[in-house]
Design a protein around this motif. Structure first.
Motif, PDB file in Angstrom:
ATOM      1  N   VAL A  91       0.832  -1.206   0.000  1.00  0.00           N
ATOM      2  CA  VAL A  91       0.000   0.000   0.000  1.00  0.00           C
ATOM      3  C   VAL A  91       0.868   1.258   0.000  1.00  0.00           C
ATOM      4  CG1 VAL A  91      -1.692   1.324   1.326  1.00  0.00           C
ATOM      5  CG2 VAL A  91      -1.953  -1.151   1.099  1.00  0.00           C
ATOM      6  N   SER A  92       1.900   1.282   0.832  1.00  0.00           N
ATOM      7  CA  SER A  92       2.744   2.470   0.915  1.00  0.00           C
ATOM      8  C   SER A  92       3.497   2.709  -0.393  1.00  0.00           C
ATOM      9  CB  SER A  92       3.726   2.346   2.080  1.00  0.00           C
ATOM     10  OG  SER A  92       4.528   1.187   1.944  1.00  0.00           O
ATOM     11  N   ASP A  93       4.008   1.641  -1.006  1.00  0.00           N
ATOM     12  CA  ASP A  93       4.725   1.804  -2.269  1.00  0.00           C
ATOM     13  C   ASP A  93       3.787   2.251  -3.383  1.00  0.00           C
ATOM     14  OD1 ASP A  93       6.977   1.071  -0.977  1.00  0.00           O
ATOM     15  OD2 ASP A  93       7.454  -0.661  -2.232  1.00  0.00           O
ATOM     16  N   LEU A  94       2.530   1.818  -3.336  1.00  0.00           N
ATOM     17  CA  LEU A  94       1.573   2.251  -4.347  1.00  0.00           C
ATOM     18  C   LEU A  94       1.249   3.739  -4.183  1.00  0.00           C
ATOM     19  CD1 LEU A  94       0.023   1.017  -6.730  1.00  0.00           C
ATOM     20  CD2 LEU A  94      -1.926   0.712  -5.202  1.00  0.00           C
ATOM     21  N   LEU A  95       1.163   4.209  -2.948  1.00  0.00           N
ATOM     22  CA  LEU A  95       0.931   5.633  -2.702  1.00  0.00           C
ATOM     23  C   LEU A  95       2.116   6.468  -3.207  1.00  0.00           C
ATOM     24  CD1 LEU A  95      -0.618   5.516   0.886  1.00  0.00           C
ATOM     25  CD2 LEU A  95      -1.812   6.002  -1.254  1.00  0.00           C
ATOM     26  N   VAL A  96       3.321   5.994  -2.928  1.00  0.00           N
ATOM     27  CA  VAL A  96       4.516   6.709  -3.399  1.00  0.00           C
ATOM     28  C   VAL A  96       4.570   6.694  -4.925  1.00  0.00           C
ATOM     29  CG1 VAL A  96       7.037   6.677  -3.443  1.00  0.00           C
ATOM     30  CG2 VAL A  96       5.823   6.275  -1.294  1.00  0.00           C
ATOM     31  N   ALA A  97       4.217   5.552  -5.535  1.00  0.00           N
ATOM     32  CA  ALA A  97       4.204   5.461  -6.991  1.00  0.00           C
ATOM     33  C   ALA A  97       3.211   6.440  -7.597  1.00  0.00           C
ATOM     34  CB  ALA A  97       3.876   4.033  -7.422  1.00  0.00           C
ATOM     35  N   SER A  98       2.082   6.637  -6.950  1.00  0.00           N
ATOM     36  CA  SER A  98       1.088   7.597  -7.444  1.00  0.00           C
ATOM     37  C   SER A  98       1.657   9.008  -7.436  1.00  0.00           C
ATOM     38  CB  SER A  98      -0.177   7.537  -6.573  1.00  0.00           C
ATOM     39  OG  SER A  98      -0.758   6.251  -6.611  1.00  0.00           O
ATOM     40  N   ALA A  99       2.392   9.346  -6.367  1.00  0.00           N
ATOM     41  CA  ALA A  99       3.022  10.669  -6.302  1.00  0.00           C
ATOM     42  C   ALA A  99       4.090  10.817  -7.375  1.00  0.00           C
ATOM     43  CB  ALA A  99       3.626  10.889  -4.913  1.00  0.00           C
ATOM     44  N   GLU A 100       4.887   9.779  -7.578  1.00  0.00           N
ATOM     45  CA  GLU A 100       5.920   9.814  -8.612  1.00  0.00           C
ATOM     46  C   GLU A 100       5.299   9.990  -9.992  1.00  0.00           C
ATOM     47  OE1 GLU A 100       9.224   6.880  -6.486  1.00  0.00           O
ATOM     48  OE2 GLU A 100       7.914   6.122  -8.064  1.00  0.00           O
ATOM     49  N   LEU A 101       4.219   9.269 -10.237  1.00  0.00           N
ATOM     50  CA  LEU A 101       3.555   9.339 -11.539  1.00  0.00           C
ATOM     51  C   LEU A 101       2.978  10.732 -11.773  1.00  0.00           C
ATOM     52  CD1 LEU A 101       3.015   7.492 -13.934  1.00  0.00           C
ATOM     53  CD2 LEU A 101       0.872   6.800 -12.858  1.00  0.00           C
ATOM     54  N   ALA A 102       2.433  11.337 -10.731  1.00  0.00           N
ATOM     55  CA  ALA A 102       1.883  12.688 -10.862  1.00  0.00           C
ATOM     56  C   ALA A 102       2.985  13.696 -11.194  1.00  0.00           C
ATOM     57  CB  ALA A 102       1.172  13.087  -9.570  1.00  0.00           C
ATOM     58  N   ILE A 103       4.136  13.575 -10.526  1.00  0.00           N
ATOM     59  CA  ILE A 103       5.249  14.490 -10.790  1.00  0.00           C
ATOM     60  C   ILE A 103       5.788  14.289 -12.203  1.00  0.00           C
ATOM     61  CG2 ILE A 103       7.597  15.097 -10.100  1.00  0.00           C
ATOM     62  CD1 ILE A 103       6.801  14.345  -7.224  1.00  0.00           C
TER      63      ILE A 103
END
Length: 274
Positions: free
Chosen positions: A122-134
């Motif tokens: 879950v935490s890595d998916l949240l971080v991936a979402s932020a990375e994808l947005a940037i």
């Protein structure tokens, strides 16, 4: 920690116990990122540099099948590559926790065994979402656009996160198997060729005849081709069956990887104490 926190799983219900432990580990991971934001910036550095390098330095020499701007062709590949390289971040974090004795502490605590893997997921998916947005903001800044409409664009980003979700479990399993952070870093020697022999940078139709089918059937290529189609970017499609059904395979490959590696990761963690 309160008395209620130590209540056995049977009393509170195993599902609620697992969810609560998962949420605790998600908070732990996100707090680590908040204290060390340079970690996310480092993870984004390579794809952003790759966008600038391939898009502006080599872009004029690249050919897109059917025509079109190479930056529009490239960006879905960069999105997918970023999600793929996240596997290394997951594996490194897991093996680092194991090497510092964090996993031993988790096993000694009254917590759900599945929480370690699901919390990381879950935490890595949240971080991936932020990375994808940037990364998407960077793409928009250099002139990339999605012409697939709101629905197609959202589905495209959803498929990217689905691929990342499936690779999280591959990374967790690798992190529990490899003996050190140095060994986890060596995974780059495997992941980099896999991303290169795909449609991230070049369409399979432009590769040698013996290599094109390998690239086309690469799970990464399915996500790349599907997002190009959904974003309305050039280079989507192809002559083979897997390329013609890229959106379908962009669902099938991640689900197959999840079905294989999620149980392996949970079982591997459970076996660590034996």
């Amino acid at each position: 920690m309160t008395t209620a926190d130590l209540t056995p799983p049977g009393t509170r219900g195993r599902a609620a116990w697992a969810v609560a432990d998962c949420a605790t580990l998600v908070r732990r991971t996100l707090l680590n990122y908040r204290r060390k934001p340079v970690a996310i910036l480092w993870q984004l550095g390579f794809p952003i540099v790759s966008v600038l390098l391939y898009g502006f330095v080599f872009g004029s020499a690249m050919r897109v099948p059917g025509g079109g701007d190479y930056k529009d062709f490239l960006m879905p590949g960069m999105f997918t590559m970023t999600m793929t390289f996240g596997l290394m971040n997951t594996a490194t974090a897991v093996v680092s926790d194991s090497g510092r004795g964090v996993m031993d502490r988790f096993r000694s605590m009254p917590m759900a065994p599945s929480a370690v893997t699901t919390g990381r997921g879950v935490s890595d998916l949240l971080v991936a979402s932020a990375e994808l947005a940037i990364l998407a903001a960077t793409a928009l800044a250099i002139g990339w656009t999605s012409d697939g409409g709101a629905g197609g664009t959202l589905l495209g980003f959803g498929l990217l996160l689905l691929l990342r979700f499936s690779l999280i479990w591959v990374g967790v399993w690798c992190g529990l198997v490899v003996p050190s952070t140095e060994a986890a870093g060596a995974l780059y020697a495997v992941i980099f060729p896999v991303t290169m022999i795909s449609s991230v940078y070049v369409a399979p139709s432009l590769m040698p005849d013996w290599l094109a089918p390998v690239a086309a059937w690469n799970p990464i290529s399915s996500t790349v081709a599907a997002t190009r189609e959904l974003f309305g970017n050039p280079g989507a499609g192809g002559g083979s069956w897997v390329e013609q059904h890229a959106v379908l395979m962009a669902f099938v490959w991640p689900l197959a990887l999840t079905a294989l590696f999620l149980p392996l990761a949970v079982r591997r963690f459970q076996r660590l104490s034996r």
